[in-house]
Design an enzyme around this catalytic site. Structure first.
Site, PDB file in Angstrom:
ATOM      1  N   SER A 102     -33.599 -73.060 -35.290  1.00 54.78           N
ATOM      2  CA  SER A 102     -34.262 -72.041 -36.093  1.00 54.78           C
ATOM      3  C   SER A 102     -34.206 -72.365 -37.582  1.00 54.78           C
ATOM      4  CB  SER A 102     -33.645 -70.680 -35.779  1.00 54.78           C
ATOM      5  OG  SER A 102     -34.368 -69.632 -36.352  1.00 54.78           O
ATOM      6  N   ASP A 241     -39.949 -70.110 -40.844  1.00 57.06           N
ATOM      7  CA  ASP A 241     -38.719 -70.881 -40.699  1.00 57.06           C
ATOM      8  C   ASP A 241     -38.968 -72.068 -39.780  1.00 57.06           C
ATOM      9  OD1 ASP A 241     -38.917 -69.489 -38.314  1.00 57.06           O
ATOM     10  OD2 ASP A 241     -36.764 -69.145 -38.121  1.00 57.06           O
ATOM     11  N   ASP A 243     -38.577 -72.864 -36.688  1.00 58.30           N
ATOM     12  CA  ASP A 243     -39.263 -72.737 -35.396  1.00 58.30           C
ATOM     13  C   ASP A 243     -40.355 -71.668 -35.424  1.00 58.30           C
ATOM     14  OD1 ASP A 243     -37.531 -70.551 -35.462  1.00 58.30           O
ATOM     15  OD2 ASP A 243     -37.132 -70.613 -33.313  1.00 58.30           O
ATOM     16  N   ASP A 245     -40.599 -68.448 -35.814  1.00 59.87           N
ATOM     17  CA  ASP A 245     -40.549 -67.134 -35.180  1.00 59.87           C
ATOM     18  C   ASP A 245     -40.220 -66.033 -36.188  1.00 59.87           C
ATOM     19  OD1 ASP A 245     -37.864 -67.657 -35.591  1.00 59.87           O
ATOM     20  OD2 ASP A 245     -37.240 -67.205 -33.542  1.00 59.87           O
TER      21      ASP A 245
END
Length: 445
Positions: A102, A241, A243, A245
């Site tokens: 993440s 960010d 990833d 999400d």
């Protein structure tokens, strides 16, 4: 039951240090594959990743684990976490895996697991997999070993899915947008989706090299995005960010807008359109009291959960809400996604921006947040929150804030940190309370 591998959001850690080693990753593949080998159909797992260097290693180890127990593997390469969730459902896979840490730096990595419905696995499922990780796997017979293949059109599939959340009648023509992809998983799909909708796109953070994901850029380091918005005269800036999400937004003046303000806008807009379900939204204990007061004034409710988007989503599903999220920018819109999706959330914000004709600085500041201060205290071991000294200081802080604010202390689920947050009408009092508790935790450690 104590967890050995899974934290609040999958398995995460320093690469090549337990539990984030190729050996453990292969055993996770074998364990998760074993659990989801259900029924007589040919079983399939879909694996995506972000752009960090260790993604190749972890992806390969997972692939070896899944195929060794008889599961076919579909590799989609660098893709946002919400894309993996969406593709897991659309490809009728039994399981989806995202290899990502993440917003963490490149040297960390993680493994997130999704069920065939595209939702993150439950605590019960993760505990079953944990038990299987430390159990010798039943390997497939030679003729039943799984196959692995990579598909090339996954990016286009996700772009189409994300754009379908944007009203058909609208375009982004004339809108200048800075999009910061954190050198992460959305570095291709996010700028392309905005361009296809007609925006004048100014991309940054789109040159991943394996080491620079989240490095001084992205939603946790939005300064570069803010500066580019002002320098380019953009109407709005969006920072994702690693990833993709979560998102953070900047208005045309470069002022940051957090997830609380973004959720307030979406909920208000959906309520006016008759789209809102549940009569409000679900957010965590970290969301500002200002948001709660704003929603109350609109005749809407705020349901709070523990920190973690998985807990937000569980409450949304249980109570019938279709909007939820976190102050940090995880925003879940169940009409369009089964997990937080930074691009889809951004498109909802942009749709209101286009139809309102208002500048982002006016549109995105719906309430005045109460002063809030969060500090992280690193500790080397033990349980500092259980010591008498720390308990006394926390109780004293709660008494001082009683009626004018609130205090939240929690242990991080992914790092050896104690997070101390207070908010209230008096920033001086808030600062004193937080500093006193942080000092007590340091002394106890």
């Amino acid at each position: 039951m104590t967890r050995k591998y899974f934290g609040t959001d999958g398995i995460r850690g320093l690469t090549n240090t337990a539990p984030m080693t190729p050996e453990v990753a292969m055993r996770v593949g074998q364990a998760a594959g074993t659990k989801f080998l259900r029924g007589s159909h040919k079983h399939r797992v879909l694996i995506g990743k972000d752009t960090r260097l260790s993604g190749y290693m972890i992806e390969s180890a997972l692939t070896a684990g899944f195929t060794s127990v008889g599961m076919d593997v579909v590799q989609v390469g660098p893709m946002p976490t919400p894309a993996v969730a969406m593709l897991t459902r659309s490809m009728r896979a039994d399981l989806g895996v995202m290899v990502s840490a993440s917003h963490n730096p490149f040297h960390d990595n993680g493994i997130k697991l999704f069920g065939p419905d595209g939702y993150k696995l439950s605590d019960a499922d993760e505990l079953e997999i944990e038990a299987l990780i430390d159990t010798a796997p039943v390997l497939a017979a030679p003729a039943a070993i799984g196959r692995a293949r990579r598909i090339d059109d996954a990016q286009g599939r996700y772009i189409h899915s994300a754009k379908s959340s944007f009203p058909d009648r609208l375009r982004l023509d004339g809108l200048r947008i800075v999009i910061d992809c954190a050198h992460g998983a959305a570095y291709k799909v996010a700028p392309m989706a905005l361009w296809e909708l007609g925006a004048d796109v100014i991309p940054i953070g789109v040159d991943p090299d394996g080491f620079n994901v989240n490095a001084g850029i992205g939603s946790t380091h939005p300064e570069a995005m803010q500066e580019r918005v002002v320098a380019s005269g953009a109407h709005i800036g969006i920072a994702l960010d690693g990833d993709a999400d979560r998102l953070i937004v900047a208005d045309e003046n470069g002022a940051l807008v957090d997830g609380d303000q973004l959720m307030a806008l979406v909920v208000t807009d959906w309520a006016k359109k008759g789209k809102l379900k549940g009569g409000g939204l679900v957010a965590t204990v970290m969301s500002n009291l200002g948001l709660e007061r704003y929603l109350t004034g609109q005749g809407l409710t705020l349901e709070r959960t523990n920190v973690g988007d998985r807990y937000v989503l569980e409450a949304m599903r249980a109570r019938g809400f279709n909007v939820g999220g976190e102050q940090s920018g995880h925003i879940i819109l169940r009409d369009y996604a089964t997990t937080g999706d930074g691009l889809v959330a951004a498109l909802q914000i942009l749709s209101v921006l286009v139809t309102s004709g208002k500048p982002a600085s006016e549109l995105l500041h719906l309430f005045d947040p109460l002063p809030q201060l969060l500090k992280n205290v690193r500790f080397s071991g033990g349980a500092p929150l259980d010591t008498d000294g720390v308990k006394r200081v926390i109780a004293a802080g709660e008494a001082r804030l009683n009626g004018t604010g609130r205090l939240l202390i929690r242990k991080s689920g992914t790092e050896p940190l104690i997070r101390v947050m207070a908010e209230g009408e008096d920033i001086g009092l808030v600062t004193e309370v937080v500093d006193e508790i942080c000092a007590a935790v340091v002394a106890a450690g």
